[in-house]
Design an enzyme around this catalytic site. Structure first.
Site: not given
Length: 235
Positions: A101-103, A121, A151
């Site tokens: 998730v995310c970075t 991301t 994301g």
């Protein structure tokens, strides 16, 4: 029902909602056994100072079915952390799913686990993911084969429900969504760069620019070092 082992990586300065969003989904799903993993089991501080502690050190971690990496400021150190990258690569031999998730997607990419796959991301880091040669998709959740990426931050709940539906069935995921009362009605339409409005977008970019530039520098050096190493003849 056979449970799949989900290994959720913890590290200093992770974004807590990147972790807890999927975690709250997974612990309610009877198809998962959740294991929190760290370089060691010493307490660590997430962004904002909340203390977390991994259950298992990487050296003692069993074979996982699902690898999960959250994001946060702390991924800067992970991008060049040989212990973490090698752990992910070793687990990758028999894991069924590789997720983030995310970075956290940048860490998977640094470990070579997104080569040839589409991924997403945080919107601010899509260009960083492309630096690794990854084809990016701007979406809440992207699934490409057994790679499932979420994301930014709040997309972790969406990601968790998508993975639960894949493994345990849609009804299970729907029940968990209702248990969580995940029925978002945000007070503002500022959750996307496409709807936030120019003043808000510009300010957000200004606030995140130093971190973006720091990560670009790390990734450029990482890729340069790898290119140099691959070009060096072996005796």
């Amino acid at each position: 029902m056979q449970k799949l082992k989900v290994g959720m990586l913890l590290f200093p300065d992770l974004t807590i909602l990147d972790f807890t969003g999927p975690y709250d989904v997974f612990v309610k799903a009877p198809c998962f056994e959740v294991i929190t993993i760290g370089e060691n089991t010493a307490p660590l501080r997430a962004e904002g100072g909340l203390t977390l502690q991994a259950e298992v050190a990487m050296a003692d971690c069993p074979q996982l079915d699902i690898i999960f990496v959250p994001g946060g400021r702390g991924i800067n150190a992970l991008l060049t952390n040989t212990n973490v990258l090698q752990f992910l690569q070793q687990q990758a031999g028999k894991a069924k799913y590789f997720t983030s998730v995310c970075t956290g997607a940048l860490v998977l990419a640094a470990a070579g686990l997104l080569n040839g796959y589409k991924a997403t991301t945080h919107w601010r880091s899509l260009e960083l993911l492309r630096m690794f040669g990854v084809e990016t998709v701007e979406a809440r959740v992207v699934r490409d084969g057994n790679r499932i990426t979420g994301g930014g931050v709040t997309a972790g709940i969406d990601f968790g429900l998508v993975l639960t539906a894949l493994v345990g069935g849609e009804e299970m995921a729907r029940i968990i969504q209702l248990q969580l009362e995940y029925n978002p009605e945000p007070p503002f339409r500022a959750g996307s760069p496409h709807t936030a409005g120019l003043p808000v977008l510009q300010k957000a970019k200004e606030l995140t620019q130093p971190m973006l530039e720091a990560r670009k520098k790390i990734i450029r050096q990482l890729l340069q070092d790898r290119a140099s190493a691959s070009a060096t003849p072996t005796s």
